[in-house]
Design an enzyme around this catalytic site. Sequence first.
Site, PDB file in Angstrom:
ATOM      1  CB  SER A  96      -0.888   0.021   1.244  1.00 36.02           C
ATOM      2  OG  SER A  96      -1.676  -1.135   1.306  1.00 36.02           O
ATOM      3  CE  LYS A 171      -4.858  -1.116   1.271  1.00 43.17           C
ATOM      4  NZ  LYS A 171      -5.750  -2.166   1.749  1.00 43.17           N
ATOM      5  CE  LYS A 240       1.738   1.886   4.838  1.00 45.40           C
ATOM      6  NZ  LYS A 240       1.217   0.965   3.860  1.00 45.40           N
TER       7      LYS A 240
HETATM    8  P1  NDP Z   1       4.378  -6.651   7.866  1.00 46.00           P
HETATM    9  O1  NDP Z   1       4.870  -5.569   8.749  1.00 46.00           O
HETATM   10  O2  NDP Z   1       3.773  -7.869   8.472  1.00 46.00           O
HETATM   11  O3  NDP Z   1       5.581  -7.166   6.910  1.00 46.00           O
HETATM   12  C1  NDP Z   1       6.414  -6.256   6.252  1.00 46.00           C
HETATM   13  C2  NDP Z   1       7.327  -6.996   5.290  1.00 46.00           C
HETATM   14  O4  NDP Z   1       8.230  -6.047   4.705  1.00 46.00           O
HETATM   15  C3  NDP Z   1       8.204  -8.056   5.964  1.00 46.00           C
HETATM   16  O5  NDP Z   1       8.449  -9.073   5.033  1.00 46.00           O
HETATM   17  C4  NDP Z   1       9.474  -7.259   6.268  1.00 46.00           C
HETATM   18  O6  NDP Z   1      10.613  -8.066   6.399  1.00 46.00           O
HETATM   19  C5  NDP Z   1       9.573  -6.436   5.019  1.00 46.00           C
HETATM   20  N1  NDP Z   1      10.391  -5.234   5.213  1.00 46.00           N
HETATM   21  C6  NDP Z   1      10.232  -4.273   6.141  1.00 46.00           C
HETATM   22  N2  NDP Z   1      11.163  -3.301   5.969  1.00 46.00           N
HETATM   23  C7  NDP Z   1      11.941  -3.701   4.922  1.00 46.00           C
HETATM   24  C8  NDP Z   1      13.065  -3.130   4.269  1.00 46.00           C
HETATM   25  N3  NDP Z   1      13.589  -1.956   4.656  1.00 46.00           N
HETATM   26  N4  NDP Z   1      13.610  -3.798   3.231  1.00 46.00           N
HETATM   27  C9  NDP Z   1      13.087  -4.985   2.827  1.00 46.00           C
HETATM   28  N5  NDP Z   1      12.016  -5.578   3.403  1.00 46.00           N
HETATM   29  C10 NDP Z   1      11.448  -4.932   4.438  1.00 46.00           C
HETATM   30  O7  NDP Z   1       3.393  -5.958   6.835  1.00 46.00           O
HETATM   31  P2  NDP Z   1       2.129  -6.598   6.076  1.00 46.00           P
HETATM   32  O8  NDP Z   1       2.530  -7.872   5.417  1.00 46.00           O
HETATM   33  O9  NDP Z   1       0.965  -6.569   6.980  1.00 46.00           O
HETATM   34  O10 NDP Z   1       1.878  -5.457   4.983  1.00 46.00           O
HETATM   35  C11 NDP Z   1       2.621  -5.360   3.765  1.00 46.00           C
HETATM   36  C12 NDP Z   1       1.930  -4.306   2.899  1.00 46.00           C
HETATM   37  O11 NDP Z   1       0.592  -4.743   2.630  1.00 46.00           O
HETATM   38  C13 NDP Z   1       1.803  -2.932   3.595  1.00 46.00           C
HETATM   39  O12 NDP Z   1       1.938  -1.914   2.665  1.00 46.00           O
HETATM   40  C14 NDP Z   1       0.378  -2.977   4.173  1.00 46.00           C
HETATM   41  O13 NDP Z   1      -0.129  -1.647   4.364  1.00 46.00           O
HETATM   42  C15 NDP Z   1      -0.331  -3.760   3.095  1.00 46.00           C
HETATM   43  N6  NDP Z   1      -1.556  -4.452   3.524  1.00 46.00           N
HETATM   44  C16 NDP Z   1      -1.578  -5.250   4.651  1.00 46.00           C
HETATM   45  C17 NDP Z   1      -2.754  -5.883   5.031  1.00 46.00           C
HETATM   46  C18 NDP Z   1      -2.843  -6.761   6.250  1.00 46.00           C
HETATM   47  O14 NDP Z   1      -3.975  -7.178   6.599  1.00 46.00           O
HETATM   48  N7  NDP Z   1      -1.738  -7.087   6.942  1.00 46.00           N
HETATM   49  C19 NDP Z   1      -4.006  -5.703   4.258  1.00 46.00           C
HETATM   50  C20 NDP Z   1      -3.842  -4.939   3.056  1.00 46.00           C
HETATM   51  C21 NDP Z   1      -2.670  -4.315   2.737  1.00 46.00           C
HETATM   52  P3  NDP Z   1      11.038  -8.684   7.825  1.00 46.00           P
HETATM   53  O15 NDP Z   1      10.345 -10.010   7.899  1.00 46.00           O
HETATM   54  O16 NDP Z   1      12.512  -8.776   7.737  1.00 46.00           O
HETATM   55  O17 NDP Z   1      10.584  -7.724   8.900  1.00 46.00           O
END
Ligand code: NDP
Length: 295
Positions: A96, A171, A240
Amino acid sequence: MRVAFLGLGAIGEPMASHLAKPPFELTVWNRTTDKATDFARRHTVVAASSAADAVRHADVVVTCLPSSREVKGLVAGHGGLLSQLKPGAALVDCTSGDPASSREIAALLRDREVDFVDAPVSGGVKGAVAGTLTVMCGGSEQSIDRVRPVLSAFAGKIVRCGEVGTGHAVKAMNQALLAIHIWSAGECLATLARLGVGAAAALEVINGSSGRSNTSENLFPERVLGRAFPRTFRLALLDKDVAIAADIASQVDAPSPFIDLAARLFREAHDLLGDEADHVEAIKVIEERAGVIIV
Ligand code: NDP
C-alpha cells in the site's frame, strides 16, 4: 511463468503461498532470511539469499513491503534491483504505497524496459489465505493483462483504476474510510457505554440499521467484544495509509477535514500504542479518553 515474491510479512506470506504451484516457478526473498527459508521448505520452492538473486530470471516480480520507501530502496537504492531485472519483466507492487513514488519507480523501470503496475490489495490476512483479495491496479491495460495470471492466484476481484499510481490512490482512500469507520464506531460505542448501554446490544441494532459497516459487522464483534486483538494489520501501517490519503487530498487541493482528522487521530494512536499494535487497538485510545471499556 517465473515469479519472484519479495516480502513475506503478515499478508505477503499467504499471498505468495498461492503462487507456490504450477504454472508458476516461485522464488521468494525476505529481509529476515529465516522466514524465506521456512516458507521455501514448507512449499518446496526456492528461497533466494538476496533480492537481486531472486529477481534475476523472473518474468514477474511481486513486492509486498511496508511502504513505497522500502520499495524504492530495494529497486533504486545502493546495489538495487534496477540492474538485475531482465528487460521485458514486470514489477507488481502490492505494497500500500503512494502514487508519486510509484510514478518515480515506474519511470526508472521504463528505462530498463521493465513494466510497473501498482496493485495494492484489500481483504486482510483472511482474504489473502482464501485467495479472495480485491486488487486495485494502476498501469496500462496491457501491463495489467500481462500480470493478471499472477494477481488472479490470490484475487477475487481485480480492478483497473487508471494509470500508474491510481491503484495506490484508491487504496489510500479505502484506508481513510476504514480509519474513519473504526474511530467513529469506537466513539459511538464509548458514548453508549457511558450511558450504560452494552456494546453487544448496540452492535445488534447498528448492524440491522443504516450505521453498519465492515467495522461494525466484523471487526468489532470479532475483536472488540471478545477483547482479542490479533495482530493481522499493524496500526503503524494504517497510520501510514491515512497519511498518504491526506497528502493526496492536499496535493489536489480537495477539501478533506475528515481525512485530515483521521490522519491526526491515527498518528496519535500509533504514537501511544507503538509499532506492533494492531489497527483495531486504536479504540483503546478512545476508551482511555472516555474512561470506559467497550464491552
Ligand atoms: P508486515 O509488517 O507484516 O511485513 C512487512 C514486510 O516487509 C516483511 O516481510 C518485512 O521483512 C519487510 N520489510 C520491512 N522493511 C523492509 C526493508 N527496509 N527492506 C526490505 N524488506 C522490508 O506488513 P504486512 O505484510 O501486513 O503489509 C505489507 C503491505 O501490505 C503494507 O503496505 C500494508 O499496508 C499492506 N496491507 C496489509 C494488510 C494486512 O492485513 N496485513 C491488508 C492490506 C494491505 P522482515 O520479515 O525482515 O521484517
